[in-house]
Design an enzyme around this catalytic site. Structure first.
Site, PDB file in Angstrom:
ATOM      1  N   PRO A   1       0.819  -1.215   0.000  1.00  0.00           N
ATOM      2  CA  PRO A   1       0.000   0.000   0.000  1.00  0.00           C
ATOM      3  C   PRO A   1       0.852   1.264   0.000  1.00  0.00           C
ATOM      4  O   PRO A   1       1.877   1.335   0.682  1.00  0.00           O
ATOM      5  CB  PRO A   1      -0.811  -0.113   1.294  1.00  0.00           C
ATOM      6  CG  PRO A   1      -0.786  -1.560   1.650  1.00  0.00           C
ATOM      7  CD  PRO A   1       0.537  -2.068   1.168  1.00  0.00           C
ATOM      8  N   CYS A   2       0.408   2.244  -0.754  1.00  0.00           N
ATOM      9  CA  CYS A   2       1.063   3.561  -0.738  1.00  0.00           C
ATOM     10  C   CYS A   2       0.485   4.420   0.388  1.00  0.00           C
ATOM     11  O   CYS A   2       1.217   5.133   1.066  1.00  0.00           O
ATOM     12  CB  CYS A   2       0.882   4.256  -2.078  1.00  0.00           C
ATOM     13  SG  CYS A   2       1.722   3.424  -3.440  1.00  0.00           S
ATOM     14  N   MET A   3      -0.827   4.353   0.559  1.00  0.00           N
ATOM     15  CA  MET A   3      -1.451   5.041   1.693  1.00  0.00           C
ATOM     16  C   MET A   3      -1.289   4.174   2.933  1.00  0.00           C
ATOM     17  O   MET A   3      -1.675   3.018   2.936  1.00  0.00           O
ATOM     18  CB  MET A   3      -2.934   5.300   1.431  1.00  0.00           C
ATOM     19  CG  MET A   3      -3.628   6.089   2.539  1.00  0.00           C
ATOM     20  SD  MET A   3      -5.400   6.308   2.257  1.00  0.00           S
ATOM     21  CE  MET A   3      -6.029   4.659   2.675  1.00  0.00           C
TER      22      MET A   3
END
EC number: 2.1.1.-
Length: 223
Positions: A145-147
């Site tokens: 995940p980037c977030m």
């Protein structure tokens, strides 16, 4: 030093970030060898995340029509709406992960519902925080995940949302991410019984890929 700005709407924040990265970004190559321009630690506060209205309000059900999309941008209409709904859905839809799945099902707990419960029980709670990073999986995987985190605070009858991205594709993903976050914030605010307040997005690595340099320059030229 962090680059901090405050804007009225999502599209304005996106344009300012594109301008900043293309003018001041340092060129680096990522793990996949892709050339990018990067600015570290951008913090954008969006005062009217649901669109220009002169006031805070809830979106009509399943509608994002009041959020302005940059002219000619490839995220718009039904495509943008379906993506935004993934922030609330626990269905991975065949992907390695989705934000909604990580927030609502992956850890065996619905973090969105738990955050709503906390805020209903205590409007001033500082504990309505959700995470997507799973150390058991993500420390070994290439698709992560980037977030990383979403936090909600209710102050003076408004829901203030803060989200942290470890890595953020500003040209290709920041705008739909911000719209999805607004969609999520509107849901939480509606359930808690408050209005939608500011959304703040902190991007630790804010970057634009070389493949989008030409488009980004055109956006700035026409902006």
């Amino acid at each position: 030093m962090a680059y901090e700005i405050s804007v009225d709407e999502i599209a304005e924040g996106w344009l300012k970030l594109v301008e900043k990265i293309m003018s001041d970004g340092r060129e680096i190559r990522d793990e996949r060898g892709s050339l990018t321009r990067e600015v570290m630690n951008t913090v954008v506060t969006i005062k009217n995340p649901l669109g220009r209205s002169g006031d805070f309000y809830h979106l009509p059900a399943r509608s994002l029509i009041n959020i302005r999309v940059p002219e000619g941008y490839f995220w718009s209409g039904e495509k943008l709406e379906k993506y935004s709904e993934q922030f609330l859905s626990d269905d991975r839809k065949g992907f390695v992960y989705t934000y909604g799945n990580r927030l609502r099902a992956h850890f065996g707990v619905d973090q969105v519902d738990r955050a709503i419960e906390r805020l209903k029980n205590c409007k001033e709670s500082r504990r309505a925080t959700m995470v997507t990073w799973d150390p058991k999986i993500d420390t070994e995987s290439d698709e992560v995940p980037c977030m990383i985190l979403v936090d909600f605070k209710v102050r003076e009858g408004r829901l203030f949302t803060t989200a942290l991205w470890r890595s953020h594709d500003i040209y290709g993903a920041w705008f739909p991410n911000a719209v999805g976050l607004a969609y999520l914030a509107d849901h939480v605010a509606s359930e808690v019984g408050v209005e939608v307040g500011h959304i703040t997005i902190h991007s630790i690595s804010a970057h634009i890929y070389e493949v989008n340099f030409k488009e980004a320059k055109e956006v700035i030229k026409n902006g």
